[in-house]
Design a protein around this motif. Structure first.
Motif, PDB file in Angstrom:
ATOM      1  N   ASN A 187       3.960  11.147  -6.687  1.00  0.00           N
ATOM      2  CA  ASN A 187       4.965  10.998  -7.819  1.00  0.00           C
ATOM      3  C   ASN A 187       4.620  11.133  -8.977  1.00  0.00           C
ATOM      4  OD1 ASN A 187       6.745  11.482  -5.557  1.00  0.00           O
ATOM      5  ND2 ASN A 187       7.627   9.204  -5.734  1.00  0.00           N
ATOM      6  N   GLY A 188       3.198  10.677  -8.998  1.00  0.00           N
ATOM      7  CA  GLY A 188       2.973  10.627 -10.631  1.00  0.00           C
ATOM      8  C   GLY A 188       3.762   9.772 -11.836  1.00  0.00           C
ATOM      9  N   GLN A 189       3.804   8.351 -11.091  1.00  0.00           N
ATOM     10  CA  GLN A 189       4.306   7.569 -11.513  1.00  0.00           C
ATOM     11  C   GLN A 189       3.380   6.373 -11.653  1.00  0.00           C
ATOM     12  OE1 GLN A 189       7.562   6.400  -8.778  1.00  0.00           O
ATOM     13  NE2 GLN A 189       9.407   8.379 -10.389  1.00  0.00           N
ATOM     14  N   GLU A 190       2.498   6.328 -11.177  1.00  0.00           N
ATOM     15  CA  GLU A 190       1.905   4.656 -11.394  1.00  0.00           C
ATOM     16  C   GLU A 190       1.248   5.127 -13.003  1.00  0.00           C
ATOM     17  OE1 GLU A 190      -1.230   8.285 -11.887  1.00  0.00           O
ATOM     18  OE2 GLU A 190       0.409   7.844 -10.185  1.00  0.00           O
ATOM     19  N   THR A 191       0.878   3.807 -13.164  1.00  0.00           N
ATOM     20  CA  THR A 191       0.365   3.569 -14.545  1.00  0.00           C
ATOM     21  C   THR A 191      -0.594   2.169 -14.651  1.00  0.00           C
ATOM     22  OG1 THR A 191       2.115   1.267 -14.673  1.00  0.00           O
ATOM     23  CG2 THR A 191       2.979   2.817 -15.830  1.00  0.00           C
ATOM     24  N   VAL A 192      -1.281   2.031 -13.829  1.00  0.00           N
ATOM     25  CA  VAL A 192      -2.557   1.682 -14.046  1.00  0.00           C
ATOM     26  C   VAL A 192      -3.633   2.621 -14.095  1.00  0.00           C
ATOM     27  CG1 VAL A 192      -3.555   3.121 -11.599  1.00  0.00           C
ATOM     28  CG2 VAL A 192      -4.300   0.567 -12.006  1.00  0.00           C
ATOM     29  N   THR A 193      -3.464   4.145 -14.398  1.00  0.00           N
ATOM     30  CA  THR A 193      -4.202   4.909 -14.963  1.00  0.00           C
ATOM     31  C   THR A 193      -4.145   4.700 -16.527  1.00  0.00           C
ATOM     32  OG1 THR A 193      -2.755   6.600 -14.614  1.00  0.00           O
ATOM     33  CG2 THR A 193      -4.386   6.465 -13.029  1.00  0.00           C
ATOM     34  N   LEU A 194      -3.741   3.743 -17.230  1.00  0.00           N
ATOM     35  CA  LEU A 194      -3.370   4.110 -18.042  1.00  0.00           C
ATOM     36  C   LEU A 194      -4.112   2.440 -18.533  1.00  0.00           C
ATOM     37  CD1 LEU A 194       0.375   3.609 -18.765  1.00  0.00           C
ATOM     38  CD2 LEU A 194      -1.359   5.958 -19.562  1.00  0.00           C
ATOM     39  N   LEU A 195      -4.489   1.732 -18.014  1.00  0.00           N
ATOM     40  CA  LEU A 195      -5.381   0.663 -17.691  1.00  0.00           C
ATOM     41  C   LEU A 195      -7.003   1.378 -18.426  1.00  0.00           C
ATOM     42  CD1 LEU A 195      -4.944  -1.761 -15.040  1.00  0.00           C
ATOM     43  CD2 LEU A 195      -3.863  -1.679 -17.269  1.00  0.00           C
ATOM     44  N   LYS A 196      -8.008   0.482 -18.938  1.00  0.00           N
ATOM     45  CA  LYS A 196      -9.336   0.381 -19.097  1.00  0.00           C
ATOM     46  C   LYS A 196     -10.007   0.722 -17.987  1.00  0.00           C
ATOM     47  CE  LYS A 196      -9.135  -0.250 -24.115  1.00  0.00           C
ATOM     48  NZ  LYS A 196      -8.640  -0.464 -25.405  1.00  0.00           N
ATOM     49  N   GLY A 197     -11.637   0.649 -18.454  1.00  0.00           N
ATOM     50  CA  GLY A 197     -12.450   0.549 -17.429  1.00  0.00           C
ATOM     51  C   GLY A 197     -12.086  -1.026 -16.288  1.00  0.00           C
ATOM     52  N   TRP A 198     -12.618  -1.951 -17.657  1.00  0.00           N
ATOM     53  CA  TRP A 198     -12.838  -3.619 -17.664  1.00  0.00           C
ATOM     54  C   TRP A 198     -11.272  -4.136 -17.303  1.00  0.00           C
ATOM     55  CZ3 TRP A 198      -9.507  -7.216 -20.402  1.00  0.00           C
ATOM     56  CH2 TRP A 198      -8.783  -5.897 -21.670  1.00  0.00           C
ATOM     57  N   GLN A 199     -10.606  -3.478 -17.366  1.00  0.00           N
ATOM     58  CA  GLN A 199      -8.755  -4.074 -17.119  1.00  0.00           C
ATOM     59  C   GLN A 199      -8.834  -3.788 -15.452  1.00  0.00           C
ATOM     60  OE1 GLN A 199      -6.176  -1.908 -19.871  1.00  0.00           O
ATOM     61  NE2 GLN A 199      -6.223  -3.921 -20.519  1.00  0.00           N
ATOM     62  N   MET A 200      -9.068  -2.156 -14.963  1.00  0.00           N
ATOM     63  CA  MET A 200      -9.158  -2.259 -13.688  1.00  0.00           C
ATOM     64  C   MET A 200     -10.022  -2.637 -12.555  1.00  0.00           C
ATOM     65  SD  MET A 200      -9.519   2.443 -13.663  1.00  0.00           S
ATOM     66  CE  MET A 200      -7.885   3.191 -14.492  1.00  0.00           C
ATOM     67  N   ALA A 201     -11.070  -3.775 -13.363  1.00  0.00           N
ATOM     68  CA  ALA A 201     -12.025  -4.523 -12.846  1.00  0.00           C
ATOM     69  C   ALA A 201     -10.772  -6.104 -12.140  1.00  0.00           C
ATOM     70  CB  ALA A 201     -13.325  -4.753 -12.973  1.00  0.00           C
ATOM     71  N   LEU A 202     -10.500  -6.247 -13.512  1.00  0.00           N
ATOM     72  CA  LEU A 202      -9.781  -7.375 -13.457  1.00  0.00           C
ATOM     73  C   LEU A 202      -8.787  -7.120 -12.960  1.00  0.00           C
ATOM     74  CD1 LEU A 202      -9.357  -8.886 -17.228  1.00  0.00           C
ATOM     75  CD2 LEU A 202     -10.868  -9.789 -14.988  1.00  0.00           C
TER      76      LEU A 202
ATOM     77  N   LEU B 192       0.740  -1.850   0.370  1.00  0.00           N
ATOM     78  CA  LEU B 192      -0.468   0.137   0.255  1.00  0.00           C
ATOM     79  C   LEU B 192       0.844   0.909   0.033  1.00  0.00           C
ATOM     80  CD1 LEU B 192      -2.757   0.970   0.181  1.00  0.00           C
ATOM     81  CD2 LEU B 192      -2.311   1.113   2.613  1.00  0.00           C
ATOM     82  N   VAL B 193       1.776   0.984   0.761  1.00  0.00           N
ATOM     83  CA  VAL B 193       2.999   2.364   1.295  1.00  0.00           C
ATOM     84  C   VAL B 193       3.292   2.770  -0.801  1.00  0.00           C
ATOM     85  CG1 VAL B 193       5.350   3.320   1.983  1.00  0.00           C
ATOM     86  CG2 VAL B 193       3.135   2.620   3.540  1.00  0.00           C
ATOM     87  N   TYR B 194       4.043   2.156  -0.594  1.00  0.00           N
ATOM     88  CA  TYR B 194       4.334   1.660  -2.471  1.00  0.00           C
ATOM     89  C   TYR B 194       3.844   2.267  -3.434  1.00  0.00           C
ATOM     90  CZ  TYR B 194       6.404   0.248  -6.575  1.00  0.00           C
ATOM     91  OH  TYR B 194       7.517   0.572  -8.408  1.00  0.00           O
ATOM     92  N   LEU B 195       2.224   1.759  -3.356  1.00  0.00           N
ATOM     93  CA  LEU B 195       1.200   2.395  -4.901  1.00  0.00           C
ATOM     94  C   LEU B 195       0.872   3.541  -4.408  1.00  0.00           C
ATOM     95  CD1 LEU B 195      -1.310  -0.237  -4.794  1.00  0.00           C
ATOM     96  CD2 LEU B 195       0.128   0.289  -6.144  1.00  0.00           C
ATOM     97  N   LEU B 196       0.428   3.820  -2.699  1.00  0.00           N
ATOM     98  CA  LEU B 196       0.637   5.054  -2.305  1.00  0.00           C
ATOM     99  C   LEU B 196       1.854   6.095  -3.005  1.00  0.00           C
ATOM    100  CD1 LEU B 196      -1.156   5.223   0.546  1.00  0.00           C
ATOM    101  CD2 LEU B 196      -2.008   5.707  -1.340  1.00  0.00           C
ATOM    102  N   THR B 197       3.105   6.015  -2.887  1.00  0.00           N
ATOM    103  CA  THR B 197       4.414   6.477  -3.489  1.00  0.00           C
ATOM    104  C   THR B 197       4.134   6.825  -4.697  1.00  0.00           C
ATOM    105  OG1 THR B 197       5.725   5.297  -1.655  1.00  0.00           O
ATOM    106  CG2 THR B 197       6.809   6.414  -2.892  1.00  0.00           C
ATOM    107  N   LEU B 198       3.897   5.717  -5.897  1.00  0.00           N
ATOM    108  CA  LEU B 198       3.415   6.117  -7.395  1.00  0.00           C
ATOM    109  C   LEU B 198       2.635   7.310  -7.437  1.00  0.00           C
ATOM    110  CD1 LEU B 198       3.827   2.430  -8.304  1.00  0.00           C
ATOM    111  CD2 LEU B 198       5.344   4.226  -7.775  1.00  0.00           C
ATOM    112  N   GLN B 199       1.453   7.164  -7.001  1.00  0.00           N
ATOM    113  CA  GLN B 199       0.505   7.999  -6.793  1.00  0.00           C
ATOM    114  C   GLN B 199       1.327   9.582  -6.550  1.00  0.00           C
ATOM    115  OE1 GLN B 199      -2.370   7.044  -7.952  1.00  0.00           O
ATOM    116  NE2 GLN B 199      -3.501   9.189  -8.638  1.00  0.00           N
TER     117      GLN B 199
END
Length: 306
Positions: free
Chosen positions: A195-210, A186-193
């Motif tokens: 710093n603007g380094q997360e890549t999860v935002t590149l996913l489509k909605g169905w991919q995020m659900a998966l 969780l700390v790692y994911l928040l750190t990415l968020q």
């Protein structure tokens, strides 16, 4: 015994199909995928414990420094295994990952001998030697150690050994293994968020659900594996694992179109020969136990009654 076989088969079938699942997120980094996997696994397991009324017993389920230490170590080992596998799938090394899981049953058997004092027949030792030759062939021909295969085999064999050492109900064990690592994830994911380094935002909605369903995809086979490990000898669990690498091998060649060269044929040939020799040797070992005489022994029965 029958329940253990069913649990093991279900676990390895699902593991064999996981490369298809992780390919959906190949735009993400392996560490970020791992963090999501750990976090959502912890959420899923805690939810299941709450629904079944077992959550209040979670803290009381573990006692003794040795058990705590074993659980923590096993959580680190399985997390490392997840990371290597995710990286391998999304970097076109599914074929090498399947090699690792072919080797793993034999490595599990070797660990059974070294740490659990299980005994092997000569044929089973020959099988381990053939597997070692297969790895050596690939190393020599490609000029590098197949580290993905060896790392996956080693980490999962160690994880299986740890599961045999922990005397804990399967779901409780799985809960602690995920909860140990979840805060770090969780700390790692928040750190990415931040710093603007997360890549999860590149996913489509169905991919995020998966991706949010990664907890189900992770926890279910692990739970089934834990149930199987409690009911079956380590060698039997390793034998059933042949199902998983076979599925992954077929996916690598026919779905992901990874090259299967003459070197692969030679190396895998030694591994498959090792598995065949090991299987025949194991079946011959069990034969005398199955063919027991059924002749009545009245005198012995009378003595027991007396």
């Amino acid at each position: 015994m029958k329940q253990g076989v069913l649990y093991a088969a279900a676990a390895y079938l699902m593991w064999g199909l996981l490369p298809i699942y992780w390919k959906v997120f190949e735009k993400m980094g392996a560490w970020e995928i791992l963090a999501h996997r750990v976090f959502w696994s912890a959420v899923f397991v805690v939810a299941i414990l709450q629904i079944t009324g077992k959550l209040r017993n979670l803290r009381k389920s573990v006692s003794g420094k040795k058990t705590w230490a074993t659980l923590f170590i096993s959580s680190l080992i399985i997390s490392g295994n997840w990371l290597i596998f995710i990286w391998a799938v999304n970097n076109d090394h599914v074929l090498e990952s399947s090699l690792g899981y072919y080797i793993n049953p034999l490595l599990s058997v070797l660990f059974g001998v070294l740490f659990l004092k299980e005994r092997l027949r000569a044929g089973q030792w020959i099988a381990i030697g053939l597997a070692a030759v297969g790895v050596t062939v690939m190393t020599i021909n490609y000029g590098k150690v197949p580290w993905v295969a060896i790392s996956l085999a080693l980490t999962f064999a160690l994880y299986g050994l740890a599961k045999k050492k922990v005397q804990l109900e399967s779901m409780m064990s799985l809960a602690w293994e995920t909860l140990f690592i979840a805060p770090i994830a969780l700390v790692y994911l928040l750190t990415l968020q931040v710093n603007g380094q997360e890549t999860v935002t590149l996913l489509k909605g169905w991919q995020m659900a998966l991706l949010a369903s990664a907890g189900v995809a992770t926890a279910l086979p692990l739970y089934w594996f834990a149930r199987a490990a409690k009911r079956l000898p380590l060698s039997t669990v390793g034998f059933i694992q042949y199902l998983s690498p076979t599925i992954s091998l077929l996916l690598a060649v026919f779905l992901f179109h990874e090259p299967f060269t003459s070197t692969h044929w030679l190396s895998f040939g030694f591994i498959w020969s090792a598995l065949l020799v090991f299987s025949i040797s194991s079946l011959r070992k069990q034969t005398p136990q199955v063919q027991q005489p059924h002749a009545p022994q009245p005198n012995l029965a009378l003595k027991k009654k007396a």
